[in-house]
Design an enzyme around this catalytic site. Sequence first.
Site, short mmCIF file in Angstrom:
data_model
loop_
_atom_site.label_atom_id
_atom_site.label_comp_id
_atom_site.label_asym_id
_atom_site.label_seq_id
_atom_site.Cartn_x
_atom_site.Cartn_y
_atom_site.Cartn_z
N LYS A 34 0.80 -1.19 0.11
CA LYS A 34 -0.05 -0.04 -0.14
C LYS A 34 0.76 1.24 -0.07
CE LYS A 34 -3.82 2.11 2.88
NZ LYS A 34 -4.32 2.12 4.17
N ILE A 58 -4.32 -4.45 1.11
CA ILE A 58 -4.67 -5.95 0.90
C ILE A 58 -6.07 -6.02 1.72
CG2 ILE A 58 -2.50 -6.96 1.17
CD1 ILE A 58 -2.59 -7.23 4.34
N THR A 120 5.16 -13.10 14.54
CA THR A 120 6.18 -12.31 15.58
C THR A 120 6.30 -13.24 16.85
OG1 THR A 120 6.67 -10.46 16.80
CG2 THR A 120 4.58 -10.54 16.16
N ASP A 121 7.41 -13.05 17.47
CA ASP A 121 7.48 -13.53 19.00
C ASP A 121 6.67 -12.63 19.94
OD1 ASP A 121 9.10 -11.09 19.04
OD2 ASP A 121 10.92 -12.05 19.90
N GLU A 122 6.06 -11.64 19.60
CA GLU A 122 5.63 -10.82 20.49
C GLU A 122 3.90 -11.21 20.70
OE1 GLU A 122 5.22 -6.52 20.30
OE2 GLU A 122 7.34 -6.22 19.39
N TYR A 145 -0.86 -3.85 18.79
CA TYR A 145 0.05 -4.49 17.64
C TYR A 145 -0.07 -5.97 17.91
CZ TYR A 145 4.06 -6.66 15.21
OH TYR A 145 5.01 -7.32 14.51
N ALA A 147 -1.62 -8.03 19.79
CA ALA A 147 -3.04 -8.59 19.50
C ALA A 147 -3.24 -8.83 18.25
CB ALA A 147 -3.99 -7.70 20.63
N LYS A 149 -1.55 -9.25 15.78
CA LYS A 149 -0.61 -10.20 15.10
C LYS A 149 -1.22 -11.53 15.63
CE LYS A 149 2.45 -9.76 12.71
NZ LYS A 149 2.54 -9.89 11.05
N PRO A 269 4.16 2.42 27.57
CA PRO A 269 3.03 1.62 28.45
C PRO A 269 3.01 0.17 28.05
CG PRO A 269 2.10 3.61 27.31
CD PRO A 269 3.60 3.52 26.79
#
Length: 338
Positions: A34, A58, A120-122, A145, A147, A149, A269
């Site tokens: 995009k 997308i 991602t590992d997050e 972010y 959540a 992913k 935060p």
Amino acid sequence: MKLLVTGGAGFIGSNFVRYWLRDHPSDRIVNIDKLTYAGNRQNLEGVSPGHELVCEDIAEANLEEQMEGVEAVFHFAAESHVDRSIDSADVFVRTNVLGTQRLLEAARRRRIARFVLISTDEVYGALGDSGDFTEDAPFRPNSPYAATKAAADLLARSYFKTYQFPVIVTRACNNYGPYQHPEKMIPLMTTNALNGLPLPVYGEGAQVREWIHVEDHCRALEAVLRRGRPGEVYNLGSGYRSTNLELVQMILRLLDKPASLIRFVADRPGHDFRYALDSAKAHRELGWEPQIALEAGLEQTLRWYRDNHEWVRSARGDSYQQYYSQMYENREGYRQNL
Ligand code: NAD
Ligand code: DAU
């Protein structure tokens, strides 16, 4: 082979497009991007004729049409910056969740042979002082972010379980290397240090991240396509872990800049304390091992930012300056000793 890549004008996606066409010059890549603030045509300069950039969203595009003759999809496109998701999460839900579902659905209808989702590992949340995340660790995403992913990652799982659609999910640790947007920690600290600007370290800089060079990540993604098993998840870590403060100190040492540039600023935060990946499954099943040691990779990366003035100048243009001043200049601790 013909590949479809999404988000290939961003950091990891553009490195992947270069990597792939360098090693497979007769292949073709359709790149749907995009060109948000994070997408940059300059990231693709000099890329060979096998590449076509399609500037589309997308969450809206006719994706099935773009998949004509495609054998494999690598889905990188995402809103990727944690701090921006804390400010406003709407576009994260739209791109990362809806965009991923639309792409999975189009690929399923087209019977694409392999779909690699770059997660991602997050998604795992944060660790305390010890332990590593295996692929079976529970999902505990802490930022908007992460959540979104996690939602995308679970959608991929559901497409495998429900439709036996051949999705493979990768969960990498923090990437670094050329062409990374300067909102991210390593290019931010590097380009600030090169300009004699303060280096804003969140909290006390005690958080731990695992850092992989983007080239090692690209090599892993190729191994996933060749040897990964549909329906499986692979952690892609490097084993190189460091506190943020140690990493910033390493950057300053390699650039020969003074530690007095460091500012300890108000923390992010919900800041995740530590990420660490157990990547044994990827080593065992994919036959992949990272090759680039952190200090050597960092040295090469810093040189790239130092030598690519025009790229840095444009990446740090007006809209970045606006973002930077909103994010940092009134942040507690930033103006100390200025
Ligand atoms: P990036 O922000 O540099 O690039 C994202 C790209 O996606 C940009 O080119 C942007 O224009 C494009 N994009 C955004 N929204 C779009 C949309 N709606 N339609 C089409 N294109 C869109 O991100 P990155 O750091 O290269 O990360 C790539 C992927 O890897 C992401 O999915 C991210 O979650 C994941 N990941 C990143 C890291 C890291 O350390 N950077 C680590 C693990 C996983
Ligand atoms: O772990 C993988 C994730 O790595 C990816 O999924 C994300 O897309 C990617 O952005 C990255 O997320 P992080 O939040 O870990 O990366 P970031 O570069 O924003 O920050 C790295 C660490 O540095 C983090 O602990 C926050 C800290 N930091 C960051 C910035 C931008 C600072 O101390 N100061 C800063 O100015």
